[in-house]
Design an enzyme around this catalytic site. Structure first.
Site, PDB file in Angstrom:
ATOM      1  N   ARG A 197     -15.790 -12.752 -34.064  1.00 38.50           N
ATOM      2  CA  ARG A 197     -15.229 -11.887 -33.016  1.00 38.50           C
ATOM      3  C   ARG A 197     -16.341 -11.159 -32.272  1.00 38.50           C
ATOM      4  O   ARG A 197     -16.255 -10.938 -31.064  1.00 38.50           O
ATOM      5  CB  ARG A 197     -14.238 -10.884 -33.641  1.00 38.50           C
ATOM      6  CG  ARG A 197     -12.943 -11.562 -34.088  1.00 38.50           C
ATOM      7  CD  ARG A 197     -12.193 -10.725 -35.085  1.00 38.50           C
ATOM      8  NE  ARG A 197     -11.698  -9.483 -34.544  1.00 38.50           N
ATOM      9  CZ  ARG A 197     -11.414  -8.409 -35.281  1.00 38.50           C
ATOM     10  NH1 ARG A 197     -11.590  -8.434 -36.604  1.00 38.50           N
ATOM     11  NH2 ARG A 197     -10.964  -7.333 -34.728  1.00 38.50           N
TER      12      ARG A 197
ATOM     13  N   ARG B 261      -5.733  -6.199 -41.480  1.00 36.75           N
ATOM     14  CA  ARG B 261      -5.522  -7.303 -40.553  1.00 36.75           C
ATOM     15  C   ARG B 261      -6.151  -8.580 -41.072  1.00 36.75           C
ATOM     16  O   ARG B 261      -7.236  -8.551 -41.652  1.00 36.75           O
ATOM     17  CB  ARG B 261      -6.131  -6.946 -39.189  1.00 36.75           C
ATOM     18  CG  ARG B 261      -5.178  -6.222 -38.284  1.00 36.75           C
ATOM     19  CD  ARG B 261      -5.838  -5.726 -37.053  1.00 36.75           C
ATOM     20  NE  ARG B 261      -6.665  -6.706 -36.347  1.00 36.75           N
ATOM     21  CZ  ARG B 261      -7.122  -6.537 -35.115  1.00 36.75           C
ATOM     22  NH1 ARG B 261      -6.819  -5.426 -34.460  1.00 36.75           N
ATOM     23  NH2 ARG B 261      -7.871  -7.442 -34.532  1.00 36.75           N
TER      24      ARG B 261
ATOM     25  N   LYS C 122     -10.737   1.061 -29.471  1.00 32.21           N
ATOM     26  CA  LYS C 122      -9.907   0.927 -28.269  1.00 32.21           C
ATOM     27  C   LYS C 122      -8.454   1.266 -28.574  1.00 32.21           C
ATOM     28  O   LYS C 122      -7.825   2.045 -27.864  1.00 32.21           O
ATOM     29  CB  LYS C 122      -9.963  -0.519 -27.725  1.00 32.21           C
ATOM     30  CG  LYS C 122     -11.321  -0.987 -27.297  1.00 32.21           C
ATOM     31  CD  LYS C 122     -11.257  -2.363 -26.667  1.00 32.21           C
ATOM     32  CE  LYS C 122     -10.836  -3.484 -27.609  1.00 32.21           C
ATOM     33  NZ  LYS C 122     -11.791  -3.786 -28.683  1.00 32.21           N
TER      34      LYS C 122
ATOM     35  N   ARG D 102     -10.747  -9.563 -21.336  1.00 30.43           N
ATOM     36  CA  ARG D 102     -11.844  -9.846 -22.251  1.00 30.43           C
ATOM     37  C   ARG D 102     -12.769 -10.928 -21.715  1.00 30.43           C
ATOM     38  O   ARG D 102     -13.741 -11.289 -22.389  1.00 30.43           O
ATOM     39  CB  ARG D 102     -11.257 -10.334 -23.581  1.00 30.43           C
ATOM     40  CG  ARG D 102     -11.205  -9.282 -24.677  1.00 30.43           C
ATOM     41  CD  ARG D 102     -10.526  -9.955 -25.832  1.00 30.43           C
ATOM     42  NE  ARG D 102     -10.836  -9.468 -27.132  1.00 30.43           N
ATOM     43  CZ  ARG D 102     -10.036  -8.664 -27.829  1.00 30.43           C
ATOM     44  NH1 ARG D 102      -8.947  -8.173 -27.296  1.00 30.43           N
ATOM     45  NH2 ARG D 102     -10.348  -8.344 -29.069  1.00 30.43           N
TER      46      ARG D 102
ATOM     47  N   ARG E 203     -10.704  -0.835 -41.871  1.00 25.51           N
ATOM     48  CA  ARG E 203      -9.464  -0.537 -41.137  1.00 25.51           C
ATOM     49  C   ARG E 203      -8.213  -0.943 -41.925  1.00 25.51           C
ATOM     50  O   ARG E 203      -8.143  -2.011 -42.502  1.00 25.51           O
ATOM     51  CB  ARG E 203      -9.469  -1.284 -39.803  1.00 25.51           C
ATOM     52  CG  ARG E 203      -8.141  -1.186 -39.069  1.00 25.51           C
ATOM     53  CD  ARG E 203      -8.266  -1.507 -37.639  1.00 25.51           C
ATOM     54  NE  ARG E 203      -8.817  -2.835 -37.365  1.00 25.51           N
ATOM     55  CZ  ARG E 203      -9.163  -3.231 -36.132  1.00 25.51           C
ATOM     56  NH1 ARG E 203      -9.040  -2.418 -35.111  1.00 25.51           N
ATOM     57  NH2 ARG E 203      -9.643  -4.449 -35.949  1.00 25.51           N
TER      58      ARG E 203
HETATM   59  P1  AMP Z   1      -7.575  -7.296 -30.905  1.00 29.00           P
HETATM   60  O1  AMP Z   1      -6.432  -6.741 -31.667  1.00 29.00           O
HETATM   61  O2  AMP Z   1      -7.642  -6.752 -29.505  1.00 29.00           O
HETATM   62  O3  AMP Z   1      -8.885  -7.182 -31.634  1.00 29.00           O
HETATM   63  O4  AMP Z   1      -7.290  -8.874 -30.750  1.00 29.00           O
HETATM   64  C1  AMP Z   1      -7.161  -9.720 -31.878  1.00 29.00           C
HETATM   65  C2  AMP Z   1      -7.328 -11.177 -31.454  1.00 29.00           C
HETATM   66  O5  AMP Z   1      -6.313 -11.523 -30.497  1.00 29.00           O
HETATM   67  C3  AMP Z   1      -8.640 -11.508 -30.761  1.00 29.00           C
HETATM   68  O6  AMP Z   1      -9.689 -11.768 -31.668  1.00 29.00           O
HETATM   69  C4  AMP Z   1      -8.241 -12.746 -29.957  1.00 29.00           C
HETATM   70  O7  AMP Z   1      -8.153 -13.893 -30.772  1.00 29.00           O
HETATM   71  C5  AMP Z   1      -6.831 -12.393 -29.505  1.00 29.00           C
HETATM   72  N1  AMP Z   1      -6.847 -11.653 -28.207  1.00 29.00           N
HETATM   73  C6  AMP Z   1      -6.441 -10.373 -27.979  1.00 29.00           C
HETATM   74  N2  AMP Z   1      -6.600 -10.021 -26.705  1.00 29.00           N
HETATM   75  C7  AMP Z   1      -7.131 -11.101 -26.093  1.00 29.00           C
HETATM   76  C8  AMP Z   1      -7.559 -11.365 -24.758  1.00 29.00           C
HETATM   77  N3  AMP Z   1      -7.479 -10.436 -23.801  1.00 29.00           N
HETATM   78  N4  AMP Z   1      -8.054 -12.604 -24.486  1.00 29.00           N
HETATM   79  C9  AMP Z   1      -8.133 -13.555 -25.437  1.00 29.00           C
HETATM   80  N5  AMP Z   1      -7.777 -13.371 -26.712  1.00 29.00           N
HETATM   81  C10 AMP Z   1      -7.282 -12.154 -27.056  1.00 29.00           C
END
Ligand code: AMP
Length: 218
Positions: free
Chosen positions: A174, A163, A16, A91, A130
């Protein structure tokens, strides 16, 4: 590109962020990544960061009201006037309903949703491999797209970091969160006829090309 809001949907590791970055560059619209905003808040130890850190480390979702607040504020900024990309948001169903309500109130139409589909095996390699540049945010992968020099960004020599949540235990959580809370959004948006499936099992470049082509015609 007609739709005001473009949503990138997909499991963790689907690409994404990588794709949103390319599309945002091409159409000169901002990429709004709730994950990036939250990681930055964690780094700076702001109240938001302190509240979100434990959930993120555990691979769980941050509460809806927290992320909805972030997005509401961000899309009100002037650079979002001509459209924006939501990367990693919504999400959950309540987050999707929040997007619908917000766009409607602002008279900004319905979102277009790009659902990037990737097989589990590929997802795992994408996540564990990554690496992200600490300076420019460029994303590499030690298996599929390694930097020329290990641990160093090709573009600016920045140090590449992994990360905190890209470890096997957190990745598992996740993916569970994705299955339970995010996957239902596919049906939600399909029923609204705004979902477009994208084959994400390919290299990043041809996917980006296809997306830009498709959006250019949309
Ligand atoms: P990402 O970088 O999009 O994979 O997000 C990393 C982490 O941030 C996720 O595993 C969640 O803990 C939190 N997070 C990011 N976006 C959201 C969202 N839209 N709703 C809830 N938690 C989020």
């Amino acid at each position: 590109m007609k739709p005001q809001a473009l949503i990138f949907l997909g499991a963790p590791g689907a690409g994404k962020g990588t794709q949103a970055r390319e599309v945002a560059k091409h159409f000169s619209i901002p990429q709004i990544s709730t994950g990036d905003i939250l990681r930055d808040a964690v780094k700076r130890k702001t109240p938001l960061g302190l509240a979100a850190e434990a959930k993120m480390k555990a691979g769980e979702l941050v509460p809806d009201e927290v992320v909805c607040g972030i997005v509401e504020e961000r899309i009100g900024e002037p650079d979002c006037a001509n459209g924006f990309i939501l990367d990693g948001f919504p999400r959950t169903i309540p987050q999707a309903q929040f997007v619908d309500r917000t766009l409607e109130v602002k008279g900004r139409g319905v979102p277009m949703v790009l659902n990037i589909q990737v097989e589990l095996e590929v997802l795992m390699k994408r996540l564990t491999g990554r690496r992200t540049c600490s300076v420019c945010g460029e994303i590499y992968n030690v298996y599929f797209n390694p930097p020329k020099v290990e641990g160093i960004c090709d573009k600016d020599g920045g140090k590449l970091l992994q990360r905190a949540d890209d470890n096997e235990e957190t990745i598992r959580q996740r993916l569970v969160a994705y299955d339970k809370q995010t996957r239902p959004l596919i049906d939600y948006y399909r029923a609204k006829h705004v979902l477009h499936d994208v084959d994400g099992n390919r290299d990043a470049e041809p996917i980006a090309k296809d997306l830009v082509n498709f959006l250019g015609k949309a």
